[in-house]
Scaffold this motif. Structure first.
Motif, short mmCIF file in Angstrom:
data_model
loop_
_atom_site.label_atom_id
_atom_site.label_comp_id
_atom_site.label_asym_id
_atom_site.label_seq_id
_atom_site.Cartn_x
_atom_site.Cartn_y
_atom_site.Cartn_z
N LEU A 101 0.85 -1.20 0.00
CA LEU A 101 0.00 0.00 0.00
C LEU A 101 0.88 1.25 0.00
O LEU A 101 0.43 2.33 -0.41
CB LEU A 101 -0.93 -0.01 1.22
CG LEU A 101 -1.99 -1.12 1.24
CD1 LEU A 101 -2.87 -0.99 2.47
CD2 LEU A 101 -2.84 -1.10 -0.03
N THR A 102 2.13 1.10 0.48
CA THR A 102 3.06 2.24 0.44
C THR A 102 4.02 2.09 -0.72
O THR A 102 4.17 1.01 -1.29
CB THR A 102 3.86 2.36 1.76
OG1 THR A 102 4.67 1.20 1.95
CG2 THR A 102 2.93 2.53 2.95
N LYS A 103 4.67 3.20 -1.04
CA LYS A 103 5.61 3.22 -2.16
C LYS A 103 6.97 2.66 -1.76
O LYS A 103 7.41 2.84 -0.62
CB LYS A 103 5.82 4.65 -2.63
CG LYS A 103 4.75 5.17 -3.54
CD LYS A 103 5.13 6.57 -3.96
CE LYS A 103 4.26 7.09 -5.08
NZ LYS A 103 4.55 8.51 -5.33
N TYR A 104 7.61 2.04 -2.70
CA TYR A 104 8.97 1.53 -2.50
C TYR A 104 9.96 2.69 -2.50
O TYR A 104 10.88 2.74 -1.70
CB TYR A 104 9.29 0.55 -3.63
CG TYR A 104 10.63 -0.12 -3.49
CD1 TYR A 104 10.84 -1.10 -2.52
CD2 TYR A 104 11.68 0.21 -4.35
CE1 TYR A 104 12.06 -1.72 -2.41
CE2 TYR A 104 12.91 -0.41 -4.24
CZ TYR A 104 13.09 -1.37 -3.27
OH TYR A 104 14.31 -1.99 -3.15
N LEU A 105 9.75 3.63 -3.40
CA LEU A 105 10.60 4.82 -3.47
C LEU A 105 9.78 6.07 -3.20
O LEU A 105 8.69 6.23 -3.75
CB LEU A 105 11.24 4.95 -4.86
CG LEU A 105 12.29 3.91 -5.25
CD1 LEU A 105 12.75 4.14 -6.68
CD2 LEU A 105 13.49 3.95 -4.30
N VAL A 106 10.30 6.93 -2.34
CA VAL A 106 9.66 8.22 -2.07
C VAL A 106 10.64 9.30 -2.52
O VAL A 106 11.71 9.43 -1.93
CB VAL A 106 9.34 8.36 -0.56
CG1 VAL A 106 8.67 9.69 -0.27
CG2 VAL A 106 8.46 7.20 -0.08
N ASP A 107 10.28 10.03 -3.57
CA ASP A 107 11.20 11.01 -4.15
C ASP A 107 12.59 10.41 -4.39
O ASP A 107 13.61 11.02 -4.05
CB ASP A 107 11.32 12.24 -3.25
CG ASP A 107 9.98 12.93 -3.06
OD1 ASP A 107 9.17 12.91 -4.03
OD2 ASP A 107 9.71 13.46 -1.97
N GLY A 108 12.62 9.21 -4.92
CA GLY A 108 13.89 8.58 -5.28
C GLY A 108 14.63 7.92 -4.13
O GLY A 108 15.69 7.32 -4.32
N VAL A 109 14.06 8.03 -2.91
CA VAL A 109 14.71 7.43 -1.74
C VAL A 109 13.87 6.24 -1.28
O VAL A 109 12.64 6.27 -1.35
CB VAL A 109 14.80 8.48 -0.59
CG1 VAL A 109 15.38 7.85 0.66
CG2 VAL A 109 15.63 9.66 -1.03
N ARG A 110 14.54 5.19 -0.81
CA ARG A 110 13.85 4.00 -0.33
C ARG A 110 12.88 4.37 0.80
O ARG A 110 13.28 5.00 1.78
CB ARG A 110 14.94 3.05 0.18
CG ARG A 110 14.50 1.72 0.63
CD ARG A 110 14.30 0.78 -0.55
NE ARG A 110 14.17 -0.58 -0.02
CZ ARG A 110 13.11 -1.03 0.61
NH1 ARG A 110 12.05 -0.25 0.75
NH2 ARG A 110 13.08 -2.24 1.09
N GLY A 111 11.60 3.98 0.65
CA GLY A 111 10.60 4.26 1.67
C GLY A 111 10.87 3.48 2.95
O GLY A 111 11.50 2.43 2.92
N GLN A 112 10.37 4.01 4.10
CA GLN A 112 10.60 3.34 5.38
C GLN A 112 9.43 2.43 5.75
O GLN A 112 8.28 2.75 5.46
CB GLN A 112 10.79 4.39 6.48
CG GLN A 112 12.11 5.11 6.39
CD GLN A 112 12.25 6.16 7.48
OE1 GLN A 112 11.41 7.02 7.64
NE2 GLN A 112 13.33 6.05 8.24
#
Ligand code: TMP
Ligand code: MG
Length: 307
Positions: free
Chosen positions: A54-65
């Protein structure tokens, strides 16, 4: 010029050479769709993993937490939790470890990690500020997805080996509203009157029992006197629904429906890492594969087609 729909399906970052959506066996998928459409949406339940599904793997090019990773409390104890991660994560992903041995290690890891959160003096306030500062973002289309399910009266269980209180705080901060058809089945904290963490409710959900006994764990939890404790009772809202739409990012997430005696299951796999190595396996395992950190649009369209 391209329509907005086409733009949605295009891959803006070209992270892989593949389209955003791949269906391994369209004939089989069509059969499942027809069967569920015939039975009606009143028979459908959705089971979704949280982190990187449900969350993104990348957030603005950075690995999501993940929910565990974003939680910041006492720095000394955060470091200790990180050391546990470095010790146990290789065991979690080890292909050589027998599953019963691995389960023992996972019990150990979750036990120690939860104990450190209590010892470190976690306060509810730090959950709120951790979520506010976290590198976490829902997949595009999440609100429309939740609204579509709500309008159609389709219940959604979010299953996670992470932390229920954090997932619910992320939902609150990012969506600014509550959806009555959603239940979070995950590890739930207990706080005292000052908002200090005192313990966890019910049985620990870790990566292995999430996969094997998810729905049993989702059953209402009772204390020794038979009183209902917490609201980790997602089982109630999905009861009697014999068709499943399952969303996950790991192959192990397919086990989330093991406790359901379903008639039909459509599975959607979000392939976030090593796409070229894993694509064939994901195409076999999942009915629909979403690549390139794609949006929930294909899932929303699927639900609409089932209605
Ligand atoms: P999930 O995708 O089912 O929510 O898996 C939870 C992940 O959380 C799993 O890969 C291990 C990880 N984890 C941490 O990062 N820190 C911790 O303290 C614990 C207990 C788990
Ligand atoms: Mg996940």
């Amino acid at each position: 010029s391209t329509s907005s729909m086409e733009q949605h399906y295009m891959n803006p970052r070209m992270t892989t050479p593949y389209p955003d959506v791949i269906i391994g066996n369209p004939v089989q998928l069509e059969k499942k769709k027809q069967a569920i459409r015939a039975a009606g949406l009143s028979t459908l339940q959705v089971i979704a993993d949280f982190d990187m599904t449900l969350t993104k793997y990348l957030v603005d090019g950075v690995r999501g937490q993940s929910t565990h990773a974003l939680l910041k409390s006492n720095p000394v104890y955060d470091m200790k939790r990180h050391e546990l991660f470095e010790h146990y994560y290789p065991l979690e992903i080890s292909p050589d470890l027998p599953v019963d041995e691995k389960a023992k290690y996972m019990e150990e890891w979750w036990g120690k990690s939860h104990a450190l959160l209590i010892e470190g003096g976690l306060n509810y306030e730090s959950i709120i500020s951790s979520v506010a500062k976290a590198t976490i973002s829902f997949r595009d289309g999440i609100t429309q997805f939740f609204e579509t399910l709500d309008e159609d009266g389709v219940p959604l269980l979010i299953f996670s080996a992470g932390l229920a209180d954090i997932i619910e705080e992320v939902l609150r901060q990012k969506l600014h509203r509550v959806f009555p058809n959603i239940r979070v089945v995950s590890n739930r904290m207990e706080f005292d009157g000052n908002g200090d963490l005192t313990g966890f409710k019910g049985r620990t959900i870790h990566v292995l029992n999430k996969n094997e006994h998810a729905l049993e764990l989702a059953a209402p939890l009772h204390d020794d006197d038979g009183n209902l404790v917490g609201d980790n009772n997602g089982a109630a809202i999905v009861e009697g629904r014999s068709n499943v739409l399952l969303l996950g990012d790991h192959l192990g997430d397919l086990g989330m429906s093991d406790g359901v005696d379903y008639d039909n299951r459509i599975s959607v796999g979000f392939l976030n890492e090593n796409a070229s190595n894993w694509l064939e396996t994901y195409k076999e395992a999942f009915d629909i594969v979403v690549l390139n950190d794609g949006s929930l649009k294909p899932v929303i369209e699927l639900v609409k087609e089932l209605g």
